[in-house]
Design a protein around this motif. Structure first.
Motif, PDB file in Angstrom:
ATOM      1  N   ARG A  35      19.376   9.816  11.495  1.00 51.86           N
ATOM      2  CA  ARG A  35      18.366   9.299  10.887  1.00 51.86           C
ATOM      3  C   ARG A  35      17.368  10.181  10.903  1.00 51.86           C
ATOM      4  N   LEU A  36      16.527  10.262   9.778  1.00 48.17           N
ATOM      5  CA  LEU A  36      15.871  11.160   9.307  1.00 48.17           C
ATOM      6  C   LEU A  36      14.305  10.942   9.381  1.00 48.17           C
ATOM      7  N   VAL A  37      13.397  11.934  10.129  1.00 48.02           N
ATOM      8  CA  VAL A  37      12.019  11.572  10.165  1.00 48.02           C
ATOM      9  C   VAL A  37      11.415  12.794   9.265  1.00 48.02           C
ATOM     10  N   ILE A  38      10.759  12.442   8.293  1.00 46.25           N
ATOM     11  CA  ILE A  38      10.155  13.632   7.324  1.00 46.25           C
ATOM     12  C   ILE A  38       8.537  13.538   7.803  1.00 46.25           C
ATOM     13  N   PHE A  39       7.908  14.607   7.919  1.00 51.76           N
ATOM     14  CA  PHE A  39       6.491  14.514   8.134  1.00 51.76           C
ATOM     15  C   PHE A  39       5.858  15.378   7.053  1.00 51.76           C
ATOM     16  N   ASP A  40       4.605  14.788   6.697  1.00 49.95           N
ATOM     17  CA  ASP A  40       3.668  15.619   5.854  1.00 49.95           C
ATOM     18  C   ASP A  40       3.156  16.740   6.828  1.00 49.95           C
ATOM     19  N   VAL A  41       2.270  17.694   6.475  1.00 51.26           N
ATOM     20  CA  VAL A  41       1.687  18.736   7.267  1.00 51.26           C
ATOM     21  C   VAL A  41       0.256  18.542   7.330  1.00 51.26           C
ATOM     22  N   ASP A  42      -0.431  19.123   6.440  1.00 49.10           N
ATOM     23  CA  ASP A  42      -1.774  18.664   6.433  1.00 49.10           C
ATOM     24  C   ASP A  42      -2.398  17.528   6.503  1.00 49.10           C
ATOM     25  N   GLY A  43      -3.052  17.074   7.732  1.00 50.56           N
ATOM     26  CA  GLY A  43      -3.910  15.706   7.645  1.00 50.56           C
ATOM     27  C   GLY A  43      -2.973  14.751   8.629  1.00 50.56           C
ATOM     28  N   THR A  44      -1.596  15.117   8.944  1.00 50.10           N
ATOM     29  CA  THR A  44      -0.714  14.492   9.618  1.00 50.10           C
ATOM     30  C   THR A  44      -0.244  15.206  11.156  1.00 50.10           C
ATOM     31  N   LEU A  45       0.113  16.351  10.809  1.00 47.15           N
ATOM     32  CA  LEU A  45       0.529  17.290  12.018  1.00 47.15           C
ATOM     33  C   LEU A  45      -0.718  18.277  12.210  1.00 47.15           C
ATOM     34  N   VAL A  46      -1.272  18.653  11.448  1.00 43.07           N
ATOM     35  CA  VAL A  46      -2.280  19.442  11.827  1.00 43.07           C
ATOM     36  C   VAL A  46      -3.488  19.372  11.061  1.00 43.07           C
ATOM     37  N   THR A  79      18.344  11.882  15.997  1.00 42.08           N
ATOM     38  CA  THR A  79      17.130  11.921  14.977  1.00 42.08           C
ATOM     39  C   THR A  79      17.106  13.500  14.531  1.00 42.08           C
ATOM     40  N   LEU A  80      16.910  13.631  13.158  1.00 40.61           N
ATOM     41  CA  LEU A  80      16.654  15.015  12.526  1.00 40.61           C
ATOM     42  C   LEU A  80      15.249  14.820  12.001  1.00 40.61           C
ATOM     43  N   LEU A  81      14.556  16.043  11.992  1.00 43.16           N
ATOM     44  CA  LEU A  81      13.303  16.165  11.853  1.00 43.16           C
ATOM     45  C   LEU A  81      13.148  17.008  10.545  1.00 43.16           C
ATOM     46  N   GLY A  82      12.044  16.339   9.499  1.00 41.05           N
ATOM     47  CA  GLY A  82      11.928  17.282   8.368  1.00 41.05           C
ATOM     48  C   GLY A  82      10.485  17.587   7.921  1.00 41.05           C
ATOM     49  N   ILE A  83      10.103  18.251   6.982  1.00 38.50           N
ATOM     50  CA  ILE A  83       8.774  18.384   6.450  1.00 38.50           C
ATOM     51  C   ILE A  83       8.852  18.194   5.037  1.00 38.50           C
ATOM     52  N   ALA A  84       7.981  17.541   4.475  1.00 38.74           N
ATOM     53  CA  ALA A  84       7.489  17.629   3.070  1.00 38.74           C
ATOM     54  C   ALA A  84       6.425  17.886   2.784  1.00 38.74           C
ATOM     55  N   THR A  85       5.800  19.127   2.195  1.00 38.06           N
ATOM     56  CA  THR A  85       4.448  19.580   2.260  1.00 38.06           C
ATOM     57  C   THR A  85       4.047  20.106   0.711  1.00 38.06           C
ATOM     58  N   GLY A  86       2.922  19.988   0.342  1.00 41.90           N
ATOM     59  CA  GLY A  86       2.341  20.508  -0.902  1.00 41.90           C
ATOM     60  C   GLY A  86       1.872  22.146  -0.573  1.00 41.90           C
TER      61      GLY A  86
END
Length: 226
Positions: free
Chosen positions: A5-16, A110-117
């Motif tokens: 399963r894949l969990v993708i995070f935004d960065v600004d405002g979500t992680l930092v 669990t796989l982790l990913g990032i999708a960011t602007g």
């Protein structure tokens, strides 16, 4: 059939929380071309978009050359601030983020990913500055894809990992993240601590108020999609 399963995070405002540098850099970008600086809420409303798209929305009357100069001015100021202050000060992780990322990364399925602007350069500096690069098997950024909410980033992440959309989630703080997730056929989880308020997260399937609750929430999701 895969159990991944894949969990993708935004960065600004979500992680930092990078809003101080974002606001300062946007002010520098507008001042460099002698345009009035937008207010805080207006600037934060475009966080998540690629810089060219953000400038188009914030300065719709400016010509292409002016918007290009604004993009470069923003990048230059952002890089200077990060160099002067360091990643931990410029873009601090929100409380409990590192612990949750480590816990999810420890789950074999669990796989982790990032999708960011962010640009690739900006993303590299951030993940290396916080020492979290090894946690993410896929990192999608604005250099390689159309701006959010186009789902290209998420489709690329799915293709790279071989995970089906129904076994993937997108976690972010903006309407662009939620729209992108839905367009990719993924579950959209909004977070309440970021830059868009709850009213703008109407496309979220659910909203998270405390990142420490994420592992338990995801376990429920995986059980429902097994």
């Amino acid at each position: 059939m895969t159990d991944l399963r894949l969990v993708i995070f935004d960065v600004d405002g979500t992680l930092v929380d990078s809003q101080a540098d974002i606001l300062a850099s946007m002010s520098a970008a507008f001042e460099a071309v002698a345009l009035p600086v937008p207010g805080r809420e207006t600037v934060l409303s475009i966080v998540g978009l690629s810089l060219p798209e953000a400038m188009s929305r914030l300065a719709p009357g400016a010509d292409k050359a002016t918007r290009g100069a604004m993009v470069e001015g923003y990048k230059a100021r952002y890089m200077t601030l990060r160099s002067e202050n360091g990643t931990a000060v410029s873009s601090p992780l929100y409380p409990h983020v590192r612990g949750v990322l480590d816990a999810l990364h420890a789950q074999p399925e669990t796989l982790l990913g990032i999708a960011t602007g962010k640009s690739r350069r900006g993303l590299d500096k951030l993940v290396d500055g916080h020492g979290i690069r090894p946690l993410f098997v896929t990192q999608q950024c604005a250099d390689d894809h159309p701006s959010k909410p186009n789902p290209a980033m998420l489709k690329a992440a799915l293709a790279e990992t071989g995970v089906a959309p129904r076994r993937a989630v997108m976690i972010g703080d903006t309407s662009y993240d939620m729209e992108m997730a839905r367009a990719a056929g993924m579950l959209a989880i909004g977070v309440s601590w970021g830059y868009h308020d709850a009213a703008r997260l109407a496309d979220a399937h659910m909203i998270l108020d405390d990142i420490r609750l994420l592992p338990g929430l995801l376990q429920q999701v995986w059980e429902q999609t097994a």
